[in-house]
Write a protein that holds these residues in place. Sequence first.
Motif, PDB file in Angstrom:
ATOM      1  N   ALA A   1       0.832  -1.206   0.000  1.00  0.00           N
ATOM      2  CA  ALA A   1       0.000   0.000   0.000  1.00  0.00           C
ATOM      3  C   ALA A   1       0.865   1.254   0.000  1.00  0.00           C
ATOM      4  O   ALA A   1       0.551   2.246  -0.670  1.00  0.00           O
ATOM      5  N   ALA A   2       1.970   1.205   0.736  1.00  0.00           N
ATOM      6  CA  ALA A   2       2.878   2.358   0.784  1.00  0.00           C
ATOM      7  C   ALA A   2       3.499   2.607  -0.588  1.00  0.00           C
ATOM      8  O   ALA A   2       3.583   3.752  -1.047  1.00  0.00           O
ATOM      9  N   SER A   3       3.947   1.540  -1.242  1.00  0.00           N
ATOM     10  CA  SER A   3       4.551   1.682  -2.565  1.00  0.00           C
ATOM     11  C   SER A   3       3.555   2.269  -3.554  1.00  0.00           C
ATOM     12  O   SER A   3       3.897   3.135  -4.367  1.00  0.00           O
ATOM     13  N   ARG A   4       2.311   1.823  -3.478  1.00  0.00           N
ATOM     14  CA  ARG A   4       1.270   2.343  -4.372  1.00  0.00           C
ATOM     15  C   ARG A   4       1.012   3.825  -4.109  1.00  0.00           C
ATOM     16  O   ARG A   4       0.842   4.619  -5.047  1.00  0.00           O
ATOM     17  N   ARG A   5       0.995   4.224  -2.845  1.00  0.00           N
ATOM     18  CA  ARG A   5       0.782   5.631  -2.518  1.00  0.00           C
ATOM     19  C   ARG A   5       1.891   6.514  -3.101  1.00  0.00           C
ATOM     20  O   ARG A   5       1.627   7.597  -3.629  1.00  0.00           O
ATOM     21  N   ILE A   6       3.143   6.062  -2.991  1.00  0.00           N
ATOM     22  CA  ILE A   6       4.257   6.847  -3.524  1.00  0.00           C
ATOM     23  C   ILE A   6       4.146   6.981  -5.037  1.00  0.00           C
ATOM     24  O   ILE A   6       4.344   8.070  -5.607  1.00  0.00           O
ATOM     25  N   GLN A   7       3.800   5.892  -5.714  1.00  0.00           N
ATOM     26  CA  GLN A   7       3.654   5.934  -7.168  1.00  0.00           C
ATOM     27  C   GLN A   7       2.531   6.879  -7.587  1.00  0.00           C
ATOM     28  O   GLN A   7       2.674   7.654  -8.543  1.00  0.00           O
ATOM     29  N   GLU A   8       1.412   6.840  -6.866  1.00  0.00           N
ATOM     30  CA  GLU A   8       0.292   7.732  -7.180  1.00  0.00           C
ATOM     31  C   GLU A   8       0.652   9.186  -6.896  1.00  0.00           C
ATOM     32  O   GLU A   8       0.241  10.098  -7.635  1.00  0.00           O
ATOM     33  N   PHE A   9       1.415   9.415  -5.839  1.00  0.00           N
ATOM     34  CA  PHE A   9       1.857  10.770  -5.497  1.00  0.00           C
ATOM     35  C   PHE A   9       2.717  11.344  -6.629  1.00  0.00           C
ATOM     36  O   PHE A   9       2.541  12.483  -7.045  1.00  0.00           O
ATOM     37  N   GLU A  10       3.656  10.546  -7.126  1.00  0.00           N
ATOM     38  CA  GLU A  10       4.504  10.980  -8.232  1.00  0.00           C
ATOM     39  C   GLU A  10       3.676  11.216  -9.490  1.00  0.00           C
ATOM     40  O   GLU A  10       3.906  12.199 -10.228  1.00  0.00           O
TER      41      GLU A  10
END
Length: 332
Positions: free
Chosen positions: A47-56
């Motif tokens: 979930a954390a990795s997905r959040r970072i990708q969406e943020f970028e």
Amino acid sequence: MATLHEANFSALDRIHFDLTTLRLFEATAELGAVTKAAERIFLAPAAASRRIQEFEAQFGIPLFERLPHGMALTDAGRALLAHVRSMMHSVARMQDDASAFRQGNMGVVRLAACTSAVLQFLAQDIRRCQDEYPGIKIDLLEANSQGVVEAVTRGVADIGIYESTLGGTELPTQPYREDRLVLAVPHGHPLAKKKRVRLEDILPHEVIGLSEGAALSLALGRLAAQSGQVLHMRVMVRSFHSMAAMIAQGIGIGLMPAKVAELLVGGDRFGTVAVEGEWATRRFVLCHQPAHAMSGSGMAVAAMLATAPRKSSRSGKALRPVSQIAKPASAK
């Protein structure tokens, strides 16, 4: 055809994130790995990795460089990190103000201070703040003087304490304290036998300097240039503790506040020599956010730091705030 205002609004309207994402971004930048950041803020790694990708994706630029053993901020990521920290600080200040209304003088005050002030003065002053305002938590950030002013200017810190030779600032300021430099020298060094030294005695020797942005190193460099001499500073360190270790091994000499030298000279590791000249007296300045941006807790702590009676640990005499105008002269 869309106007510039409409285009800007449309771009802003596409940016959506929550405080958890901001905390995750900050933690990833600090820890260098999204898995470690996820553990810190109690998120599942996926979930954390997905959040970072969406943020970028929302900004359309990579904020991290993916490395074999972690993640490092890109230039864009470093720029956005300053904004994220400012936003997190604003949220903390909002919580602080709400708490202050509920319970009186409560909250978190973020204080940035240069190492010299931390080692010599702040332990005593923070203790006084705790005694007077037990509900206020002080979050201390240690940095060089340049970093202190930047932290307060960017809103990362409420209050800052820095060395005055750094120059002027548009922030509200007032005098804080002063100290006196001594020369720390290895045993057997040619200057170790002197009772007092002048600037011209110091400059011909190898000097252990503090890292880039440290007010002490910047001031010494200016003094050397003004005297037409060369400053020999091949080794630079990040702290007075590291400087003391280098001096004890005979690598060079170094300037440090007299009280700091007393703390570090344990076991007779090196000697100290008095330094002549007004330049060896340093003045510290307290700066803070503009009043409208300060919480009640922040204003209370700033007032106490500026006015609280202080005692010398050795003589018992009161230490007065420095007698200079509130805004330091610009560096020349």
